[in-house]
Design a protein around this motif. Sequence first.
Motif, short mmCIF file in Angstrom:
data_model
loop_
_atom_site.label_atom_id
_atom_site.label_comp_id
_atom_site.label_asym_id
_atom_site.label_seq_id
_atom_site.Cartn_x
_atom_site.Cartn_y
_atom_site.Cartn_z
N ALA A 188 -4.12 -20.60 -14.13
CA ALA A 188 -5.36 -21.35 -13.88
C ALA A 188 -5.06 -22.49 -12.96
CB ALA A 188 -6.12 -21.98 -15.12
N LEU A 208 6.90 -22.29 -7.12
CA LEU A 208 5.64 -22.97 -6.60
C LEU A 208 5.69 -24.24 -6.07
CD1 LEU A 208 3.52 -21.28 -9.41
CD2 LEU A 208 3.78 -20.31 -6.91
N MET A 231 1.81 -25.76 -13.67
CA MET A 231 1.84 -25.84 -12.26
C MET A 231 0.99 -26.96 -11.40
SD MET A 231 -0.12 -23.17 -9.67
CE MET A 231 -1.46 -23.18 -10.63
N ASN A 232 -0.43 -27.03 -11.98
CA ASN A 232 -1.06 -28.26 -11.42
C ASN A 232 -0.27 -29.70 -11.57
OD1 ASN A 232 -3.90 -27.01 -10.97
ND2 ASN A 232 -3.26 -26.38 -13.07
N ASP A 259 13.96 -26.59 -9.76
CA ASP A 259 14.37 -25.15 -10.30
C ASP A 259 14.05 -24.73 -11.74
OD1 ASP A 259 16.06 -27.43 -10.52
OD2 ASP A 259 18.04 -26.43 -10.57
N GLY A 260 12.95 -25.28 -12.27
CA GLY A 260 12.35 -24.65 -13.50
C GLY A 260 13.02 -25.41 -14.69
N ARG A 284 7.13 -14.78 -17.04
CA ARG A 284 5.90 -15.38 -17.06
C ARG A 284 4.64 -14.75 -16.71
NH1 ARG A 284 8.17 -20.51 -15.18
NH2 ARG A 284 8.63 -19.06 -13.34
N LEU A 325 8.41 -20.53 -25.60
CA LEU A 325 7.70 -21.51 -24.98
C LEU A 325 8.12 -22.80 -25.37
CD1 LEU A 325 3.93 -20.45 -25.58
CD2 LEU A 325 5.12 -20.23 -23.40
N GLY A 364 -3.33 -25.36 -19.42
CA GLY A 364 -3.21 -24.99 -18.05
C GLY A 364 -2.82 -25.86 -16.98
N ILE A 384 16.03 -27.18 -4.31
CA ILE A 384 16.65 -26.20 -5.24
C ILE A 384 15.38 -25.43 -5.87
CG2 ILE A 384 18.37 -25.38 -6.69
CD1 ILE A 384 19.39 -27.16 -4.35
N LYS A 431 22.85 -19.50 -5.81
CA LYS A 431 22.37 -19.93 -7.29
C LYS A 431 23.41 -21.29 -7.39
CE LYS A 431 22.56 -19.05 -12.11
NZ LYS A 431 22.51 -17.99 -13.06
N ASP A 473 17.24 -20.43 -3.27
CA ASP A 473 16.76 -19.87 -4.55
C ASP A 473 17.76 -18.93 -4.95
OD1 ASP A 473 13.79 -19.70 -6.25
OD2 ASP A 473 15.34 -18.23 -6.83
N TYR A 474 18.06 -18.54 -6.16
CA TYR A 474 19.14 -17.44 -6.83
C TYR A 474 18.45 -16.06 -6.67
CZ TYR A 474 17.36 -17.27 -11.70
OH TYR A 474 16.87 -17.01 -12.80
P1 FAD Z 1 9.45 -22.05 -11.56
O1 FAD Z 1 8.30 -21.47 -11.26
O2 FAD Z 1 10.28 -21.94 -12.96
O3 FAD Z 1 10.57 -21.94 -10.51
C1 FAD Z 1 11.75 -22.16 -10.48
C2 FAD Z 1 12.44 -21.39 -9.36
O4 FAD Z 1 13.93 -22.09 -9.25
C3 FAD Z 1 12.57 -19.98 -9.42
O5 FAD Z 1 12.26 -19.46 -8.30
C4 FAD Z 1 13.95 -19.70 -10.00
O6 FAD Z 1 14.47 -18.45 -9.10
C5 FAD Z 1 14.77 -20.88 -9.09
N1 FAD Z 1 16.03 -21.14 -9.80
C6 FAD Z 1 16.30 -21.57 -11.01
N2 FAD Z 1 17.62 -21.99 -11.23
C7 FAD Z 1 18.28 -21.99 -10.02
C8 FAD Z 1 19.50 -22.20 -9.64
N3 FAD Z 1 20.24 -22.51 -10.36
N4 FAD Z 1 19.65 -22.03 -8.30
C9 FAD Z 1 18.75 -21.79 -7.46
N5 FAD Z 1 17.37 -21.45 -7.74
C10 FAD Z 1 17.09 -21.58 -9.11
N6 FAD Z 1 0.57 -23.86 -15.35
C11 FAD Z 1 -0.86 -24.02 -14.77
O7 FAD Z 1 -0.85 -24.92 -13.95
N7 FAD Z 1 -1.69 -23.11 -15.07
C12 FAD Z 1 -1.76 -22.15 -15.90
O8 FAD Z 1 -2.83 -21.45 -16.26
C13 FAD Z 1 -0.45 -21.78 -16.48
N8 FAD Z 1 -0.14 -20.84 -17.38
C14 FAD Z 1 1.01 -20.26 -17.70
C15 FAD Z 1 1.08 -19.40 -18.68
C16 FAD Z 1 2.22 -18.82 -19.19
C17 FAD Z 1 2.28 -17.96 -20.03
C18 FAD Z 1 3.51 -19.79 -18.75
C19 FAD Z 1 4.85 -19.48 -19.49
C20 FAD Z 1 3.26 -20.93 -17.85
C21 FAD Z 1 2.08 -21.22 -17.23
N9 FAD Z 1 1.97 -22.37 -16.41
C22 FAD Z 1 0.64 -22.60 -16.13
C23 FAD Z 1 3.06 -23.26 -15.93
C24 FAD Z 1 3.68 -22.68 -14.77
O9 FAD Z 1 4.07 -21.44 -14.82
C25 FAD Z 1 4.88 -23.71 -14.41
O10 FAD Z 1 4.53 -25.15 -14.59
C26 FAD Z 1 5.27 -23.58 -12.99
O11 FAD Z 1 5.42 -22.09 -12.60
C27 FAD Z 1 6.12 -24.35 -12.68
O12 FAD Z 1 6.71 -24.25 -11.24
P2 FAD Z 1 8.14 -24.89 -10.81
O13 FAD Z 1 8.47 -24.34 -9.39
O14 FAD Z 1 8.48 -26.26 -11.29
O15 FAD Z 1 9.31 -23.78 -11.81
#
Ligand code: FAD
Length: 468
Positions: free
Chosen positions: A53, A12, A330-331, A171-172, A48, A297, A327, A8, A135, A32-33
Amino acid sequence: MPETVAVIGAGLVGCLTAIALAKRDYKVTLFDYRLDPRDQKTIDRNLRSINLAISSRGISSLEFVDKEVAGRVLKGIIPMKGRMIHHLNGAQESQTYGLFGESINSIDRAVLNHLLLDELERIGSDKVQVKFGHKLSKIKYGKPDEFQSCVFATEEGVDQVYATNFVVGCDGSYSTTRDQMQREVRMHFSQEYIDCCYIELYIPPSKNYDARYKGNFSLAPDHLHIWPRHQYMLIALANADGSFTSTFFGPWGLVESLLKSEARVREFLIKNFPDAMEIMGINQAVKSFMSHPKGALMCIECDPYNVSGGRGIILGDAAHSMVPFYGQGMNCGFEDVKVLMKLLDAYDGDRAKAFDAYTRERHQDLTAIVKLAKRNYKEMSHDVTSKVFLLRKKLDHWLGKLLKDKWLPLYTMVSFRADIPYHKAIAISKRQKTILDFIQVLIIAAISLLGYEGFKRVSRRLKQASRQ
Ligand code: FAD
């Protein structure tokens, strides 16, 4: 028959998870929604920051999943060897990150996401299917060895139900997978908003080509730029086209009071970031400051991360949202994928054992980095301007260079040493901090005994001796 998995979230972490599971012969469906972000018509600029980095943990995890994929998706990264501190008087001060020239790297979030989605297509629809516009609203967990059924609201306005052997929630921060999991397991969970909001700003490419930087950059692209002003700060990371993505961080109270008038925003920006406003263009900066979304945040911690019997697990921000000041969000999410895949391999695909082991082994690292990220706001916005902090940093680096693997600055361990788990990095740095505290006391005593010039003479001799 291969086992089926519903991943889900096609952000990234979800994309990397889908690639890694497809390589292990699971039949993957990624939901993904959003609509396909590669489609020009659906490009959404979410809240975001558009560049991130990426450092050693992210890179080594991509390489662990697939070296060739890593090579392709990391092609456009821009190395940043240090911070560039912009003082109020316009002076710039470079503070290197690594001991031996190591860099973190600026990468465009959207490009990375698109390239990872392209890689899923390359694997082929017999192994991975991507369903946008779905979704997740509900998961009904079956008994171990039964199917889990996931309910999705679709673009067409009808609910669809998918039965799957297991679910991986990527899903974040506002994860529905996590919410649904909480109905099945007794999960400890905490969510904390910090009093800081962020606003995205933009520095356009310079009109002039700069031979030093090999591009139209108005600032050195090989640094992460920081304008630290104690209670608030501005940062900027380079993009390949010569522009910089800049982000303002500051307390909600300040932003909300400033936002009341254009004149106040203008005065605030010119007073605190005069050199940045010159290259940003003050009119554009004021407009962006007032009209761009204000991002909140938060930190999220939970435990466990999985449903027993290998039925479900959460990774990435869904499991450990952290503030962006190290930073590492994502890492760390990419590292989650590596850790989980290693466990699946070690337990020969026994998901129940691998998922339980993941929660057991990963928890201390996840809580450690969430806390560390929170602490780093003060370092970025305030400490980097303090003489004592800089002296300690110099000493820390000097000891690191001198003693090599026997002394590792915390930043080095977190950003450049993927082989050291987060919790160990923090434990090592605590021990080193005690030693640094002691040396600091010795230095103060030596200065009061020898005078500042006498102390400088002795330390020069010590440096020379250490080089021989
Ligand atoms: P997300 O990127 O949030 O992806 C979640 C996905 O799930 C989305 O595509 C969304 O559409 C989908 N989704 C959500 N709910 C549902 C649902 N119910 N059904 C279906 N799909 C759904 N990290 C670093 O490592 N280095 C950096 O320099 C850095 N800088 C940052 C700067 C800022 C200002 C911010 C806010 C964050 C930063 N981060 C950084 C953190 C990084 O952006 C996140 O840790 C990373 O994007 C997490 O990825 P994810 O795939 O877990 O979640």
